[in-house]
Enzyme design. Structure first.
Site, short mmCIF file in Angstrom:
data_model
loop_
_atom_site.label_atom_id
_atom_site.label_comp_id
_atom_site.label_asym_id
_atom_site.label_seq_id
_atom_site.Cartn_x
_atom_site.Cartn_y
_atom_site.Cartn_z
N GLU A 167 -2.36 -9.31 3.62
CA GLU A 167 -2.58 -9.79 4.98
C GLU A 167 -4.06 -9.83 5.33
O GLU A 167 -4.46 -10.48 6.30
CB GLU A 167 -1.83 -8.90 5.99
CG GLU A 167 -2.53 -7.63 6.41
CD GLU A 167 -2.55 -6.55 5.33
OE1 GLU A 167 -3.30 -5.57 5.49
OE2 GLU A 167 -1.83 -6.69 4.32
N HIS A 221 -3.87 -5.41 0.01
CA HIS A 221 -3.48 -5.90 1.33
C HIS A 221 -3.51 -7.43 1.38
O HIS A 221 -4.55 -8.03 1.67
CB HIS A 221 -4.43 -5.34 2.39
CG HIS A 221 -4.21 -3.90 2.70
ND1 HIS A 221 -3.41 -3.48 3.74
CD2 HIS A 221 -4.65 -2.78 2.09
CE1 HIS A 221 -3.39 -2.16 3.77
NE2 HIS A 221 -4.14 -1.71 2.78
N CYS A 258 0.81 -1.21 0.00
CA CYS A 258 0.00 0.00 0.00
C CYS A 258 0.85 1.27 0.00
O CYS A 258 1.50 1.56 -0.99
CB CYS A 258 -0.99 -0.05 1.17
SG CYS A 258 -2.36 1.11 1.01
#
Length: 359
Positions: free
Chosen positions: A334, A332, A247
């Protein structure tokens, strides 16, 4: 109590106040996630923003503190169609409204979030105000809303001291630009020994600790504001340590290597954004939260190549750096809304650290 959402273009929406009863000015953006409102609230990338949730019912499963992405919520305001006044979940620890009151965050419900989202999609994200004062003066308020910008965002959300998470695997240095807890969890899950550094840490200090790999986290605000951080990232780029960036970290690495960024009209925020891996041709569903993007025409083809694109608008979602052990992504991995679609990128980072160590 009645509350009002005022947008900088003059639109006014009347609803009901919930959470803290206070007046705030913020940047109004929208998020298309159907669940995960607690993760959205506690994502530091939303610092200075008022978030419109497009899903119509928010708060129905309460607050599960195990799921928070940082120590507190960072929103300036929360805007929903309907707030659930009761919540039910076996992991629930408190109601959403009580949680917002604890952290002094105002909310407004009972407004037409579909109409607000359509305005933001047509005209772009804009300044807004939430107030419970029915006697507001638009002539005084609108100039303030048009002037509002989010500033010093990374400095506001980053740690001020190093934090260490013990592991018996690779030593990973994580630069905290506004990191989410799940980035740390994803590294810990793979056995990494993680040290999280404040955003203003020098490259010399990070490299001096001899990490096996470096991660640049997500974070809020305009990437071009991070002038000194970009200088330090350029030094990290010049090292031979494998780097993985997410990001804001992805954007800062691009700026450090000569590319440029620009603000998007309304950004990408939600858990349902399709991204395409240009090498494999596979499409993954990703979680995203960003209002800026790398300008493709400014990327030096001798420095990096595009690895992922957004299926919807073809914007850049990832870069692979040539002759460097560096990969960056805009989304993202994660967060895994799929739920595990792009978690493999962390495994790939492990492989790259192993390869560098054995070289």
């Amino acid at each position: 109590m009645n509350a009002f959402l005022i947008l900088e273009d003059g639109h006014v929406f009347e609803g009901k106040s919930f959470g803290a009863q206070k007046e705030v000015i913020c940047e109004v953006v929208f998020n298309t996630s159907m669940t995960g409102y607690l993760e959205v609230l506690t994502d530091p990338s939303y610092q200075g923003q008022g978030v419109v949730m497009t899903y119509p019912l928010i708060g129905n499963y309460g607050v599960c503190l195990e799921d928070i992405e940082s120590e507190k919520p960072w929103h300036s305001a929360f805007i929903v169609r309907e707030i659930s006044r009761t919540s039910s979940n076996f992991r629930r620890e408190e109601d959403l409204e009580d949680y917002l009151k604890e952290h002094d965050i105002p909310g407004i419900c009972g407004v037409d979030t579909r109409a607000i989202t359509k305005i933001l999609r047509e005209h772009g994200c804009m300044g807004g105000m939430i107030t419970t004062n029915p006697d507001f003066n638009l002539d005084e308020i609108l100039p303030k809303l048009k002037e509002y910008t989010v500033t010093d965002a990374v400095k506001t959300v980053s740690r001020t001291e190093k934090e260490h998470f013990n592991g018996d695997g690779f030593k990973v240095a994580l630069l905290d630009l506004g990191t989410k807890n799940n980035i740390i969890r994803s590294l810990e899950k793979r056995g990494c020994d993680v040290t999280v550094y404040p955003a203003d840490t020098t490259a010399e200090e990070i490299l001096g600790d001899q990490p096996d790999g470096i991660m640049l986290s997500n974070g809020p605000g305009d990437p071009k504001e991070c002038v000194q951080i970009i200088k330090e990232i350029k030094k990290l780029y010049d090292s031979e340590v494998p780097i993985f960036a997410i990001c804001l970290g992805h954007q800062l690495m691009a700026l450090a290597t000569g590319a440029d960024t620009e603000k998007m009209r309304w950004g990408h925020r939600g858990g349902n954004h399709p991204v395409k891996d240009l090498k494999s041709g596979r499409v993954y569903i990703s979680s995203q939260n960003h209002g800026y993007v790398i300008k493709e025409e400014t990327i030096d083809p001798d420095v990096a190549e595009v690895s992922f694109i957004n299926v919807n608008d073809k914007t850049i979602e990832g870069l692979d750096y040539k002759n460097k052990n560096i990969r960056t992504v805009q989304f993202h991995p994660e967060a895994c809304p799929g739920p595990q679609d792009t978690a493999y990128l962390f495994d790939e980072f492990m492989d790259r650290m192993k390869g560098a160590k054995n070289a």
